[in-house]
Design a protein around this motif. Sequence first.
Motif, PDB file in Angstrom:
ATOM      1  N   ALA A 119      20.205  23.444 -32.828  1.00 49.09           N
ATOM      2  CA  ALA A 119      18.637  23.548 -32.226  1.00 49.09           C
ATOM      3  C   ALA A 119      17.675  23.109 -33.622  1.00 49.09           C
ATOM      4  CB  ALA A 119      18.078  24.974 -31.907  1.00 49.09           C
ATOM      5  N   TYR A 120      16.771  22.428 -33.523  1.00 49.63           N
ATOM      6  CA  TYR A 120      15.947  21.920 -34.554  1.00 49.63           C
ATOM      7  C   TYR A 120      14.693  22.310 -34.384  1.00 49.63           C
ATOM      8  CZ  TYR A 120      12.512  19.139 -36.898  1.00 49.63           C
ATOM      9  OH  TYR A 120      11.304  18.756 -37.913  1.00 49.63           O
ATOM     10  N   GLY A 121      13.865  22.905 -35.229  1.00 46.11           N
ATOM     11  CA  GLY A 121      12.598  23.374 -35.029  1.00 46.11           C
ATOM     12  C   GLY A 121      11.973  23.990 -36.187  1.00 46.11           C
ATOM     13  N   MET A 122      11.184  24.921 -35.899  1.00 45.15           N
ATOM     14  CA  MET A 122      10.510  25.707 -37.063  1.00 45.15           C
ATOM     15  C   MET A 122       9.908  26.894 -36.339  1.00 45.15           C
ATOM     16  SD  MET A 122       7.130  23.438 -37.494  1.00 45.15           S
ATOM     17  CE  MET A 122       6.697  23.894 -39.024  1.00 45.15           C
ATOM     18  N   THR A 123       9.589  28.016 -37.018  1.00 47.01           N
ATOM     19  CA  THR A 123       9.049  29.237 -36.647  1.00 47.01           C
ATOM     20  C   THR A 123       7.779  29.036 -35.694  1.00 47.01           C
ATOM     21  OG1 THR A 123       9.746  30.364 -38.571  1.00 47.01           O
ATOM     22  CG2 THR A 123       8.047  31.483 -37.398  1.00 47.01           C
ATOM     23  N   GLU A 124       6.924  28.150 -36.101  1.00 49.70           N
ATOM     24  CA  GLU A 124       5.749  27.900 -35.232  1.00 49.70           C
ATOM     25  C   GLU A 124       5.951  27.066 -33.837  1.00 49.70           C
ATOM     26  OE1 GLU A 124       4.541  27.207 -39.750  1.00 49.70           O
ATOM     27  OE2 GLU A 124       6.286  27.168 -38.511  1.00 49.70           O
ATOM     28  N   LEU A 125       7.467  26.763 -33.676  1.00 56.31           N
ATOM     29  CA  LEU A 125       7.847  26.306 -32.477  1.00 56.31           C
ATOM     30  C   LEU A 125       8.671  27.400 -31.501  1.00 56.31           C
ATOM     31  CD1 LEU A 125       8.311  22.672 -33.539  1.00 56.31           C
ATOM     32  CD2 LEU A 125       6.493  23.471 -32.109  1.00 56.31           C
ATOM     33  N   SER A 126       8.724  28.460 -31.976  1.00 54.72           N
ATOM     34  CA  SER A 126       9.359  29.569 -31.312  1.00 54.72           C
ATOM     35  C   SER A 126      10.744  29.751 -31.023  1.00 54.72           C
ATOM     36  CB  SER A 126       8.892  29.679 -29.876  1.00 54.72           C
ATOM     37  OG  SER A 126       7.303  29.550 -29.747  1.00 54.72           O
ATOM     38  N   PRO A 127      11.736  28.942 -31.752  1.00 59.75           N
ATOM     39  CA  PRO A 127      11.369  28.098 -33.048  1.00 59.75           C
ATOM     40  C   PRO A 127      11.939  26.794 -32.740  1.00 59.75           C
ATOM     41  CG  PRO A 127      13.559  29.445 -33.610  1.00 59.75           C
ATOM     42  CD  PRO A 127      13.092  29.775 -31.884  1.00 59.75           C
ATOM     43  N   ALA A 128      12.386  26.334 -31.446  1.00 58.91           N
ATOM     44  CA  ALA A 128      13.090  25.224 -31.099  1.00 58.91           C
ATOM     45  C   ALA A 128      12.305  24.071 -30.377  1.00 58.91           C
ATOM     46  CB  ALA A 128      14.470  25.478 -30.440  1.00 58.91           C
ATOM     47  N   CYS A 129      12.570  22.850 -30.899  1.00 58.01           N
ATOM     48  CA  CYS A 129      11.781  21.733 -29.952  1.00 58.01           C
ATOM     49  C   CYS A 129      12.776  20.612 -29.708  1.00 58.01           C
ATOM     50  CB  CYS A 129      10.809  21.111 -30.832  1.00 58.01           C
ATOM     51  SG  CYS A 129      11.185  20.379 -32.313  1.00 58.01           S
ATOM     52  N   THR A 130      14.062  20.630 -30.535  1.00 59.08           N
ATOM     53  CA  THR A 130      14.959  19.619 -30.051  1.00 59.08           C
ATOM     54  C   THR A 130      16.481  20.243 -29.778  1.00 59.08           C
ATOM     55  OG1 THR A 130      15.694  18.849 -32.048  1.00 59.08           O
ATOM     56  CG2 THR A 130      13.740  17.760 -31.076  1.00 59.08           C
ATOM     57  N   THR A 154       6.071  25.792 -26.085  1.00 61.55           N
ATOM     58  CA  THR A 154       6.618  26.713 -27.280  1.00 61.55           C
ATOM     59  C   THR A 154       5.677  26.678 -28.542  1.00 61.55           C
ATOM     60  OG1 THR A 154       8.031  25.151 -28.227  1.00 61.55           O
ATOM     61  CG2 THR A 154       8.885  26.738 -26.380  1.00 61.55           C
ATOM     62  N   VAL A 155       4.534  25.871 -28.485  1.00 63.88           N
ATOM     63  CA  VAL A 155       3.828  25.821 -29.808  1.00 63.88           C
ATOM     64  C   VAL A 155       3.197  27.117 -30.118  1.00 63.88           C
ATOM     65  CG1 VAL A 155       1.859  24.636 -30.869  1.00 63.88           C
ATOM     66  CG2 VAL A 155       3.745  23.310 -29.694  1.00 63.88           C
ATOM     67  N   MET A 156       3.196  27.502 -31.187  1.00 64.03           N
ATOM     68  CA  MET A 156       2.433  28.823 -31.627  1.00 64.03           C
ATOM     69  C   MET A 156       1.169  28.909 -31.247  1.00 64.03           C
ATOM     70  SD  MET A 156       1.534  28.500 -35.516  1.00 64.03           S
ATOM     71  CE  MET A 156       0.549  27.146 -36.310  1.00 64.03           C
ATOM     72  N   LEU A 157       0.437  30.193 -30.942  1.00 64.78           N
ATOM     73  CA  LEU A 157      -0.993  30.305 -30.795  1.00 64.78           C
ATOM     74  C   LEU A 157      -1.612  30.181 -31.940  1.00 64.78           C
ATOM     75  CD1 LEU A 157      -0.591  34.039 -29.097  1.00 64.78           C
ATOM     76  CD2 LEU A 157      -0.931  31.765 -28.007  1.00 64.78           C
ATOM     77  N   GLY A 158      -1.190  30.114 -33.045  1.00 65.64           N
ATOM     78  CA  GLY A 158      -1.707  30.023 -34.398  1.00 65.64           C
ATOM     79  C   GLY A 158      -1.299  30.630 -35.427  1.00 65.64           C
ATOM     80  N   TYR A 159      -2.170  30.657 -36.740  1.00 56.63           N
ATOM     81  CA  TYR A 159      -1.663  31.573 -37.903  1.00 56.63           C
ATOM     82  C   TYR A 159      -2.726  32.415 -37.740  1.00 56.63           C
ATOM     83  CZ  TYR A 159       1.081  27.494 -39.726  1.00 56.63           C
ATOM     84  OH  TYR A 159       2.116  26.357 -39.882  1.00 56.63           O
ATOM     85  N   TRP A 160      -2.123  33.819 -38.008  1.00 59.82           N
ATOM     86  CA  TRP A 160      -2.800  34.922 -37.939  1.00 59.82           C
ATOM     87  C   TRP A 160      -3.925  35.017 -38.864  1.00 59.82           C
ATOM     88  CZ3 TRP A 160      -3.308  39.102 -35.319  1.00 59.82           C
ATOM     89  CH2 TRP A 160      -3.952  40.296 -35.757  1.00 59.82           C
ATOM     90  N   GLN A 161      -5.272  34.941 -38.448  1.00 57.95           N
ATOM     91  CA  GLN A 161      -6.603  34.949 -39.479  1.00 57.95           C
ATOM     92  C   GLN A 161      -6.617  33.898 -40.334  1.00 57.95           C
ATOM     93  OE1 GLN A 161      -6.192  39.080 -41.111  1.00 57.95           O
ATOM     94  NE2 GLN A 161      -7.181  39.986 -39.267  1.00 57.95           N
ATOM     95  N   GLN A 162      -6.035  32.727 -39.783  1.00 54.46           N
ATOM     96  CA  GLN A 162      -6.064  31.489 -40.746  1.00 54.46           C
ATOM     97  C   GLN A 162      -6.641  30.387 -39.843  1.00 54.46           C
ATOM     98  OE1 GLN A 162      -3.896  31.043 -44.412  1.00 54.46           O
ATOM     99  NE2 GLN A 162      -2.341  32.504 -43.442  1.00 54.46           N
ATOM    100  N   PRO A 163      -7.789  30.410 -39.281  1.00 54.27           N
ATOM    101  CA  PRO A 163      -8.066  29.560 -38.185  1.00 54.27           C
ATOM    102  C   PRO A 163      -7.966  27.867 -38.886  1.00 54.27           C
ATOM    103  CG  PRO A 163      -9.965  30.657 -38.990  1.00 54.27           C
ATOM    104  CD  PRO A 163      -8.727  31.243 -39.333  1.00 54.27           C
ATOM    105  N   GLU A 164      -8.429  27.997 -40.084  1.00 50.79           N
ATOM    106  CA  GLU A 164      -8.578  26.492 -40.629  1.00 50.79           C
ATOM    107  C   GLU A 164      -7.089  25.897 -40.775  1.00 50.79           C
ATOM    108  OE1 GLU A 164     -10.358  26.389 -44.455  1.00 50.79           O
ATOM    109  OE2 GLU A 164     -12.590  27.054 -43.725  1.00 50.79           O
ATOM    110  N   LEU A 165      -6.052  26.782 -41.362  1.00 49.29           N
ATOM    111  CA  LEU A 165      -4.664  26.378 -41.511  1.00 49.29           C
ATOM    112  C   LEU A 165      -4.209  25.915 -40.086  1.00 49.29           C
ATOM    113  CD1 LEU A 165      -2.902  28.658 -44.345  1.00 49.29           C
ATOM    114  CD2 LEU A 165      -3.506  26.000 -44.274  1.00 49.29           C
ATOM    115  N   THR A 166      -4.530  26.619 -39.020  1.00 49.74           N
ATOM    116  CA  THR A 166      -4.301  26.555 -37.684  1.00 49.74           C
ATOM    117  C   THR A 166      -4.702  25.062 -37.257  1.00 49.74           C
ATOM    118  OG1 THR A 166      -4.235  28.759 -37.178  1.00 49.74           O
ATOM    119  CG2 THR A 166      -4.302  27.157 -35.342  1.00 49.74           C
TER     120      THR A 166
END
Length: 518
Positions: free
Chosen positions: A304-315, A368-380
């Motif tokens: 599985a490839y991905g990142m935490t922000e993708l719950s975490p897998a995308c491929t 599976t894309v995250m809701l966003g970064y906690w309390q960091q809307p600009e980074l989201t």
Amino acid sequence: MLRLTASLHRAVQIRPAHPAVIFGDRRWTWTEFTDRVARFAAVLRQLGVKPGDRVAMLAHSSDRYLEFYYGTMWAGGVIVPVSTRYALPETAFLLNDSGAEILLVDDEFSAQVAQLRPLAPGLRHVIFTGEGTLPAGLLDYEALLRAASPCEDAGRGGDDLAVLFYTGGTTGRSKGVMLSHANMHINSYNSIIHCGLRDVVGLHAGPLYHAAAGSRVFTNSILAGTHVLIPRFTVPALLRALHDHRITMVSMVPTMLTMVLNEPTLDSYDLSALELIGYGGAPMPPATLEALMRRLPHVRFSQAYGMTELSPACTYLDPLDHTLEPGVAHRLASGGRAALGLDVRIVDAEDREMPRGEIGEIAVAGATVMLGYWQQPELTAQAIRNGYMHTGDLGYMDDDGYVYVMDRLKDMIVSGGENVYTVEVENAILKHPAVRECAVFGIPHELWGEAVHAAVSLKDGAEASAEELIEHCRQLIGGFKIPRSVEFRTSFPLSAANKILKSELRKPFWEGRARSVN
């Protein structure tokens, strides 16, 4: 509505007496485990946890860690796992940033509580989940459960926040990745489908503060399988658990698999029950994968490839793709194809899709894309653009849809499956009074994939050794982020904007390699 606790209700219905959790000498059936979860949820409510409140845990893997996962959600709260490899200031930041007022600790980390309390003034209760004597000022986990009556499931699900997994940041500030019940559910369903899972006896070999290991918790429970846990990864502990408990499925990062492959006593363990090894978290060297496939011919493999922000897998590189047949064996170097329901693209700087075979940034859209970064809307907003999560990884897609990761757009190192954002390390080094400038980057490492390397220039007349700088970092950041090597320079290559050119510093270390990441 997709609800992560629903898998417990189903498991009790269909397999009430089936082993749910095994940890050391402790074994819980699904009925017993769910009862303990409901009791812990009642404890949390008595301590003031309301829907959406965050509850943190700093401990090694155990049966009680799984109860923390499900009990927190059963109470309506949000899971906040804390890395056991954090330095004290990093743990305090996480507690303050998340707003967690309740923390669970085991034997090893209970000693930190006295130092944590003044650094995290919002912490109201600390619960001791360890095996030893109850430390002063902490609440006893088992005593709390014995005194509690099971409570009703809060019933949160769908887009409700389920978990905050913290990851490093390009700004030097860690980010809380917000993942919903639906995010984690869809990821689990994809894992079940792509890996061909049914009944599993799954070993949790990786730390449960990681999204990759944590996601496996939900997958096993959806299948009403059996969770087997070891406190932490060592090769002997892993092989003994595979042997003793007739494990059918385990997930590991490539570094762990390399260590297993090199274990001289490997053949003395009975691994005949093992059906599937999942791997990910870092690129897998094809030579290592081929050697594993030949050494364990009865085992299927899945990446599985991905990142935490993708719950975490995308491929996924499915088990059927793990073949040494000429003409298709080159796919072993890929991360596989898009998971079901996800749109994976290779895009340029203007988010235009690149032609097949051309390198661009890997971007992903889907459930599976995250809701966003906690309390960091600009980074989201920077990360999720035009509906796509921009991974910061550079790669290409071939004519059959297989994705190959070639480099990183973001300044990040992956060492032993742990993400290290270089600015965090640089900020720590620059706090040393002798340092004038520094640049941190990843260099190839045979076991860890990549190692953290620092190039440093000192102030005029100042002195500092590599050992001194490494020890200085140890007080500020987690051990996995600390430089493994330090070089001293009098000058750095600079861009037209007078920024240090890390690409030039990295180049000698990566020459002659097909890709610039390991």
